[in-house]
Each structure stands twice: as structure tokens, then as C-alpha cells.
Motif scaffolding. Structure first.
Motif, PDB file in Angstrom:
ATOM      1  N   MET B   1      -7.796  -3.257  11.299  1.00 21.17           N
ATOM      2  CA  MET B   1      -6.338  -3.246  11.230  1.00 21.17           C
ATOM      3  C   MET B   1      -5.757  -1.918  11.691  1.00 21.17           C
ATOM      4  SD  MET B   1      -5.263  -6.147  10.335  1.00 21.17           S
ATOM      5  CE  MET B   1      -3.533  -5.829  10.041  1.00 21.17           C
ATOM      6  N   LYS B   3      -6.255   1.187  14.192  1.00 23.31           N
ATOM      7  CA  LYS B   3      -7.008   1.646  15.362  1.00 23.31           C
ATOM      8  C   LYS B   3      -6.987   3.169  15.410  1.00 23.31           C
ATOM      9  CE  LYS B   3      -5.428  -2.271  18.085  1.00 23.31           C
ATOM     10  NZ  LYS B   3      -4.267  -2.531  17.221  1.00 23.31           N
ATOM     11  N   MET B  18       9.322  -0.755   1.035  1.00 22.31           N
ATOM     12  CA  MET B  18       9.929  -2.009   1.476  1.00 22.31           C
ATOM     13  C   MET B  18      11.243  -1.751   2.216  1.00 22.31           C
ATOM     14  SD  MET B  18       8.984  -4.412  -1.784  1.00 22.31           S
ATOM     15  CE  MET B  18       9.454  -6.031  -1.221  1.00 22.31           C
ATOM     16  N   GLU B  21      10.328  -0.473   5.630  1.00 17.83           N
ATOM     17  CA  GLU B  21       9.889  -1.572   6.488  1.00 17.83           C
ATOM     18  C   GLU B  21      11.087  -2.335   7.041  1.00 17.83           C
ATOM     19  OE1 GLU B  21       8.458  -5.082   4.603  1.00 17.83           O
ATOM     20  OE2 GLU B  21       7.054  -5.558   6.218  1.00 17.83           O
ATOM     21  N   LYS B  25      12.132  -2.545  10.994  1.00 18.59           N
ATOM     22  CA  LYS B  25      12.109  -3.853  11.653  1.00 18.59           C
ATOM     23  C   LYS B  25      13.477  -4.187  12.220  1.00 18.59           C
ATOM     24  CE  LYS B  25       8.170  -6.134   9.863  1.00 18.59           C
ATOM     25  NZ  LYS B  25       7.691  -6.990   8.814  1.00 18.59           N
ATOM     26  N   LEU B  32       3.811  -2.138  10.948  1.00 19.87           N
ATOM     27  CA  LEU B  32       3.254  -3.146  10.044  1.00 19.87           C
ATOM     28  C   LEU B  32       3.023  -2.531   8.675  1.00 19.87           C
ATOM     29  CD1 LEU B  32       2.175  -6.094   9.852  1.00 19.87           C
ATOM     30  CD2 LEU B  32      -0.081  -5.183  10.374  1.00 19.87           C
ATOM     31  N   LEU B  33       3.518  -3.240   7.671  1.00 13.59           N
ATOM     32  CA  LEU B  33       3.290  -2.808   6.291  1.00 13.59           C
ATOM     33  C   LEU B  33       1.896  -3.287   5.905  1.00 13.59           C
ATOM     34  CD1 LEU B  33       4.579  -1.506   3.819  1.00 13.59           C
ATOM     35  CD2 LEU B  33       5.448  -3.737   3.181  1.00 13.59           C
ATOM     36  N   ILE B  34       1.040  -2.378   5.524  1.00 12.14           N
ATOM     37  CA  ILE B  34      -0.350  -2.747   5.220  1.00 12.14           C
ATOM     38  C   ILE B  34      -0.776  -2.128   3.879  1.00 12.14           C
ATOM     39  CG2 ILE B  34      -1.051  -2.916   7.653  1.00 12.14           C
ATOM     40  CD1 ILE B  34      -2.389  -0.115   7.229  1.00 12.14           C
ATOM     41  N   PRO B  35      -1.858  -2.646   3.307  1.00 16.96           N
ATOM     42  CA  PRO B  35      -2.383  -1.983   2.110  1.00 16.96           C
ATOM     43  C   PRO B  35      -2.877  -0.594   2.521  1.00 16.96           C
ATOM     44  CG  PRO B  35      -3.509  -4.072   2.535  1.00 16.96           C
ATOM     45  CD  PRO B  35      -2.673  -3.788   3.729  1.00 16.96           C
ATOM     46  N   ARG B  38      -8.222   2.558   1.220  1.00 11.03           N
ATOM     47  CA  ARG B  38      -8.718   2.987  -0.090  1.00 11.03           C
ATOM     48  C   ARG B  38      -8.937   4.488  -0.181  1.00 11.03           C
ATOM     49  NH1 ARG B  38     -13.429  -0.984  -2.136  1.00 11.03           N
ATOM     50  NH2 ARG B  38     -12.133  -2.829  -2.177  1.00 11.03           N
ATOM     51  N   GLY B  45      -0.200   1.843  -3.195  1.00 10.76           N
ATOM     52  CA  GLY B  45      -1.172   1.138  -2.362  1.00 10.76           C
ATOM     53  C   GLY B  45      -0.616   0.556  -1.085  1.00 10.76           C
ATOM     54  N   LEU B  46       0.547   1.039  -0.653  1.00 14.11           N
ATOM     55  CA  LEU B  46       1.121   0.484   0.573  1.00 14.11           C
ATOM     56  C   LEU B  46       1.391   1.564   1.602  1.00 14.11           C
ATOM     57  CD1 LEU B  46       3.609  -2.037  -0.948  1.00 14.11           C
ATOM     58  CD2 LEU B  46       1.634  -2.598   0.447  1.00 14.11           C
ATOM     59  N   ARG B  49       2.026   1.222   9.160  1.00 15.15           N
ATOM     60  CA  ARG B  49       1.194   1.588  10.301  1.00 15.15           C
ATOM     61  C   ARG B  49       2.032   1.545  11.568  1.00 15.15           C
ATOM     62  NH1 ARG B  49      -2.596  -2.940  12.806  1.00 15.15           N
ATOM     63  NH2 ARG B  49      -0.573  -3.449  13.676  1.00 15.15           N
TER      64      ARG B  49
END
Lengths: 196, 87
Positions: B1, B3, B18, B21, B25, B32-35, B38, B45-46, B49
Motif C-alpha cells: 500500500m 510505495k 477525517m 481527508e 478530497k 488515501l486514508l490508511i491505517p 505499525r 492509528g490513521l 498517504r
């Protein structure tokens, strides 16, 4: 030798009674009087399915079964051998995760699917049904993640009826289309079904 | 997810990420909103990208809205290089 009369009993009582009697009999022969039709068929299927021998005798009023053998009735079988080795199936029936705020639900679902990519144990198959198919259609933000899951051997399949309903039939962007027959069959053969 | 060369902006609250995002948009920016990865273990946790080509616009929008991320990283091979102080 134990005797049991289940005539006149409605389903599923005959099977339940026979099961209890077999458990109590502990290998002893069991004689059962039962009605023709469903009770006869169900009890026979049940007993034979558990490894007992069933000897039938037609009476004027129903049937008499002599059930012999050790069988495995005393303890229900754990999981069927076929199922133990079956696939892990994930059924995603919504484009949101959990109840509550819609926006949060969508975000969590997206997060969940992307997070799968970080795990070693992936499901063998993911089925999208109802609004879940929106996740595999154009405009979804998890297309990239679903494609990657596909590259790792996960079968990603969307319900055809559902795509049609949401007018996304021509706009599927990840995985393939499937039908209820495959979904139902796959779930029943699965070792475990994870439902969202 | 993620690169090599992608930017990962970590936020310290679900509401901020949020909102960020939504704003990005609305501007038609490819994000892109991704987790959050880790290894970067953010509280909520958000992360957002984005790639190098939209970096100036993304950071301008966030800056204007007062929604700058708590930390910014760039994927570099197996690691994430922290860029937090640059913006």
C-alpha cells in the motif's frame, strides 16, 4: 436390550429420543417403534450416519428398527474431516464496519481491508454481498488493497445480484463475480467463516 | 500500500484526520486514508498517504486549514524517514 416407542411424535423428537436412548444403551441393541415417512427416514439417516447398523422391519402400524453396533452416538463428532481442512471464508455484507456513525463505519471497513495486507494468515476467499460489493466497485478506496490481496492468492468475489442491484455490474474494479450457489457452498465447506 | 518515496502523514486525532481527508478530497488531490504503519504506532492509528507529485498542494491545504499532521514520514526502502520538522 432397550426398547423405545416414538410413534406419534413430531419431528425432531424421534431423532432426539433415539439419540438419547443410544447414548444410554452404550453399545446394547436398541429396538425402536416408529412411524413411516419422515421419522423413519430421519432416524435411519441419523443412526447410519453415526456408524450404527439399522435393521428395518415393516409392521402393520409403522416400522420397527433394530439398531446395533457401537457407533459414535455417545459423543457428537467434533468437526467433519472435510470441514477441518476446508478454506477460511470471509463474508463482507456491508461497506461499513460496526454500528454507529456511517462515516466512521466506512473508514473502519477500509482500514480493516488494508490491515489484512499486514497479516500472514489471510482468508482463502472473500465474498462481498449486499452493500459490501461497493468496496470492490469503481470509486472504492480499497481497490488497490483488494488487488494486492488477489496477488497473494485470496479469491475476491462479489455477488452478481448485488452488483446489479447497486448498478455496479459494469463497474466491478477488483476480483470476480460469483453467485449464491458458490457463496453458500463455499461457506458450508469452510473451516471457518468470518462475517462482517 | 505504501510505495517507496510515498509520504505518510500521521495525525493525533480521528477527527483531524477525517477532516483532513475530506478537505484534500474536495480539492481533488490524490490521497488515501490508511491505517498507520505499525512501526509508526500513532495513537489513532490513521495516516494520510500521498505521493511526491501532490506534496506541495497537500501540505498547503493542510497548513491553511490548521490541520498539519503530528508527524510526517517518507517511505525509504524498509524504513520510514521522519520529516516532521520540514513543514
Amino acid at each position: 436390550m432397550s426398547k423405545l416407542d416414538v410413534r406419534g411424535m413430531a419431528c425432531p423428537l424421534p431423532v432426539v429420543q433415539v439419540k438419547r436412548a443410544l447414548e444410554a444403551a452404550q453399545g446394547e441393541e436398541l429396538h425402536v417403534l416408529l412411524d413411516d415417512g419422515a421419522p423413519r427416514e430421519n432416524v435411519k439417516r441419523f443412526a447410519q450416519g453415526r456408524g450404527y447398523q439399522v435393521l428395518e422391519e415393516k409392521l402393520e402400524d409403522g416400522f420397527a428398527f433394530t439398531i446395533t453396533g457401537v457407533g459414535v452416538a455417545t459423543a457428537p463428532r467434533e468437526a467433519a474431516p472435510a470441514a477441518a481442512a476446508g478454506p477460511t471464508v470471509m463474508l463482507i455484507g456491508t461497506d461499513r464496519m460496526g454500528d454507529g456513525a456511517e462515516e466512521l463505519g466506512r473508514l473502519l471497513m477500509k482500514n480493516f481491508i488494508i490491515t489484512l495486507l499486514d497479516l500472514n494468515d489471510l482468508p482463502d476467499r472473500i465474498f462481498f454481498v449486499n452493500s459490501g460489493v461497493l468496496l470492490a466497485a469503481e470509486g472504492s478506496e480499497v481497490i488497490e488493497a483488494l488487488e494486492e490481496l488477489g496477488n497473494r492468492g485470496v479469491e475476491v468475489l462479489s455477488c452478481g445480484i448485488c452488483l446489479d442491484f447497486y448498478k455496479k455490474k459494469e463497474h466491478l474494479a477488483a476480483g470476480g463475480v460469483t453467485n449464491m450457489f458458490t457463496i453458500a457452498e463455499s461457506m458450508l465447506k469452510a473451516r471457518s467463516v468470518v462475517r462482517l | 500500500m505504501i510505495k517507496d518515496g510515498d509520504f505518510i502523514a500521521i495525525f493525533n486525532s480521528i477527527h483531524r484526520v477525517m477532516e483532513a481527508e475530506r478537505l484534500l478530497k474536495d480539492q481533488g488531490l490524490k490521497i488515501l486514508l490508511i491505517p498507520a504503519p505499525r512501526s509508526l504506532a500513532a495513537d489513532c492509528g490513521l495516516a494520510i498517504r500521498y505521493a511526491e507529485d501532490v506534496r506541495p498542494q497537500v501540505e498547503a491545504v493542510l497548513s491553511e486549514a490548521g490541520l498539519l499532521p503530528r508527524d510526517l514520514y517518507r517511505k525509504n526502502g524498509d524504513n520510514f524517514e521522519k520529516l516532521g520538522e520540514e513543514i
